[in-house]
Design a protein around this motif. Structure first.
Motif, mmCIF file in Angstrom:
data_model
loop_
_atom_site.group_PDB
_atom_site.id
_atom_site.type_symbol
_atom_site.label_atom_id
_atom_site.label_comp_id
_atom_site.label_asym_id
_atom_site.label_seq_id
_atom_site.Cartn_x
_atom_site.Cartn_y
_atom_site.Cartn_z
ATOM 1 N N LEU A 106 -50.510 -79.570 -142.550
ATOM 2 C CA LEU A 106 -51.368 -78.787 -141.663
ATOM 3 C C LEU A 106 -52.805 -79.144 -142.014
ATOM 4 O O LEU A 106 -53.359 -78.665 -142.996
ATOM 5 N N THR A 107 -53.386 -80.024 -141.217
ATOM 6 C CA THR A 107 -54.746 -80.484 -141.474
ATOM 7 C C THR A 107 -55.584 -80.338 -140.211
ATOM 8 O O THR A 107 -55.061 -80.363 -139.090
ATOM 9 N N TYR A 108 -56.878 -80.191 -140.391
ATOM 10 C CA TYR A 108 -57.791 -80.151 -139.255
ATOM 11 C C TYR A 108 -59.188 -80.496 -139.741
ATOM 12 O O TYR A 108 -59.467 -80.495 -140.949
ATOM 13 N N TYR A 122 -61.810 -71.430 -139.051
ATOM 14 C CA TYR A 122 -60.728 -71.204 -140.001
ATOM 15 C C TYR A 122 -59.398 -71.080 -139.264
ATOM 16 O O TYR A 122 -59.358 -70.988 -138.030
ATOM 17 N N LEU A 123 -58.314 -71.104 -140.028
ATOM 18 C CA LEU A 123 -56.972 -71.036 -139.454
ATOM 19 C C LEU A 123 -56.340 -69.680 -139.724
ATOM 20 O O LEU A 123 -56.577 -69.060 -140.765
ATOM 21 N N MET A 124 -55.510 -69.250 -138.779
ATOM 22 C CA MET A 124 -54.672 -68.071 -138.979
ATOM 23 C C MET A 124 -53.255 -68.403 -138.524
ATOM 24 O O MET A 124 -53.064 -69.042 -137.488
ATOM 25 N N THR A 156 -62.580 -82.753 -143.284
ATOM 26 C CA THR A 156 -61.149 -82.570 -143.038
ATOM 27 C C THR A 156 -60.560 -81.677 -144.115
ATOM 28 O O THR A 156 -60.825 -81.866 -145.308
ATOM 29 N N TRP A 157 -59.751 -80.708 -143.678
ATOM 30 C CA TRP A 157 -59.182 -79.708 -144.580
ATOM 31 C C TRP A 157 -57.662 -79.833 -144.599
ATOM 32 O O TRP A 157 -57.021 -79.824 -143.550
ATOM 33 N N LEU A 223 -56.498 -81.643 -135.165
ATOM 34 C CA LEU A 223 -55.592 -80.694 -135.815
ATOM 35 C C LEU A 223 -54.175 -81.258 -135.773
ATOM 36 O O LEU A 223 -53.693 -81.680 -134.723
ATOM 37 N N SER A 224 -53.518 -81.268 -136.923
ATOM 38 C CA SER A 224 -52.172 -81.833 -137.021
ATOM 39 C C SER A 224 -51.275 -80.890 -137.800
ATOM 40 O O SER A 224 -51.692 -80.323 -138.813
#
Length: 397
Positions: A106-108, A122-124, A156-157, A223-224
């Motif tokens: 899970l990267t973006y 951010y991601l949720m 990239t996170w 986003l992957s």
């Protein structure tokens, strides 16, 4: 392409807006780039909600830039007003029912236009904990809790390698005490992603404390996500979403090649000891020993699902045994052990020299192992008085 609203529930379907930009509403023909990469909204929708402290204004839309995005030329851009009270959410509803434990990528990427703040998209993840198909909790990945947010730069996170927190504080994971997802899975191993009006996967901006969202602007792209044997990559462009889907080579963790070949004979001097490893989950570790001595192999490969571990050694004539161990992110561990001979005579083997002279010690060791293995496997007779049922199955049980 911007979408703006004020209040506590301004919502727009991206499909309609994307269709207008592409000319579909006017009947213009459009040919997808490929069967696996198509421009559409692909289930992404934008929602503007009010923060708990009150309503605010914000916008979100597909635009060119900012800067030079990692994929293509565009991204999805979020903007908030000076009050910083808008909760901007770009959400994906197509992941309903995916087990949280099956995620292995899970990267973006983010770009923050506004300086002087560590705020970044951010991601949720919305998760179902009791198998009723409804969200029971939200897991939050905040970039600034994992590394420094640098403005005017694409970053990239790798979210699965970072720390998360639960909006309900479950598993002791709070914003003040974020933890890896493994901590949450220890407490809720059967958690699944759950979709409702705000989607199972959300890219958000605004509201959350600890950083300033006042007059803030930032973007998200590339986003992957990968789960089980599926990988989906979303590239946000000014025209919409370019989606690529592919299947990950299935199957359990396994070695597809052992070098030198088992029971082979190689010449003295420079010898390459190597393994090829494959798994449907990212491979996290590969180690090798030679006659009990730890090796330091180089690791390379086309992806985290297919790796090679190799090292070059100078070996003298003799008998050698390799033990290779591989692990992947799903928790699987697999080992392979094999023997090879180093000799100037290619007809020398593990049990006999080229002239027919037997290697007594190796022959006796092989026969002894066979007898012990058969006795245990068929009748449960231990060869050393110890219990081995946890490691070796037996018909005696």
């Amino acid at each position: 392409m911007g979408i703006g609203a004020r209040g506590n529930a301004g919502r727009a379907g991206l499909a309609c807006v994307v269709a207008l930009v592409l000319g579909l509403a006017m009947g213009t023909a459009w040919t997808p780039r490929s069967a696996l990469a198509q421009v559409s909204s692909d289930g992404w929708e934008f929602t503007l909600l009010a923060c708990p402290a009150g309503g605010g204004y914000g916008t979100g839309g597909f635009e060119n830039g900012p800067g030079v995005p990692l994929n293509g030329s565009g991204s999805f851009v979020f903007s908030t007003a000076s009050d910083g009270l808008a909760w901007l959410q770009l959400h994906q509803g197509g992941l309903d029912g995916v087990p949280l434990a099956s995620l292995h990528d899970l990267t973006y990427s983010t770009f923050v236009v506004t300086g002087g703040t560590q705020a970044a998209p951010y991601l949720m993840l919305q998760v179902d904990l009791n198998d009723d198909g409804l969200p029971d909790d939200q897991l939050v990945y905040l970039p600034h809790l994992n590394d420094t947010v640098v403005p005017i730069e694409w970053q990239t996170w790798d979210a699965l390698e970072g720390v998360w927190w639960s909006l309900n504080g479950r598993a002791g994971m709070t914003q003040a005490n974020p933890q890896p997802l493994s901590v949450y899975l220890d407490a809720y191993p059967n958690a699944t992603l759950a979709n409702d009006d705000t989607g199972a996967l959300v890219v958000a901006a605004g509201c959350l404390s600890g950083v300033s969202w006042s007059s803030w602007q930032g973007a998200v792209d590339a986003l992957s996500i990968a789960y089980s044997t599926t990988t989906i990559a979303w590239d946000f462009e000014s025209t919409g979403v370019v989606t690529s889907r592919r299947a990950i080579p299935g199957g359990p963790l396994t070695f597809t090649n052992l070098t030198p070949a088992p029971w082979s004979t190689v010449a003295p001097g420079e010898v390459t000891v190597a393994v090829n490893v494959r798994s449907s989950s990212p491979i996290t570790r590969v180690t090798m020993t030679l006659n009990g001595q730890e090796l330091a192999p180089e690791i390379a490969g086309p992806s985290a699902f297919q790796l090679s571990a190799f090292t070059g050694l100078t070996l003298q004539p003799g008998l050698y045994q390799v033990l290779a161990t591989a692990e992947d992110r799903s928790g699987q561990t697999f080992q392979a052990m094999w023997q090879f001979v180093v000799s100037n005579n290619p007809n020398d083997s593990w049990w006999f020299l080229a002239d027919g002279t037997p290697r007594r010690a190796e022959i006796e060791a092989s026969l002894r192992s066979l007898v012990e293995a058969f006795r245990w496997h068929f009748w449960g007779y231990s060869w050393d008085g110890q219990q081995h049922s946890t490691d070796i199955p037996t018909h005696a049980e």
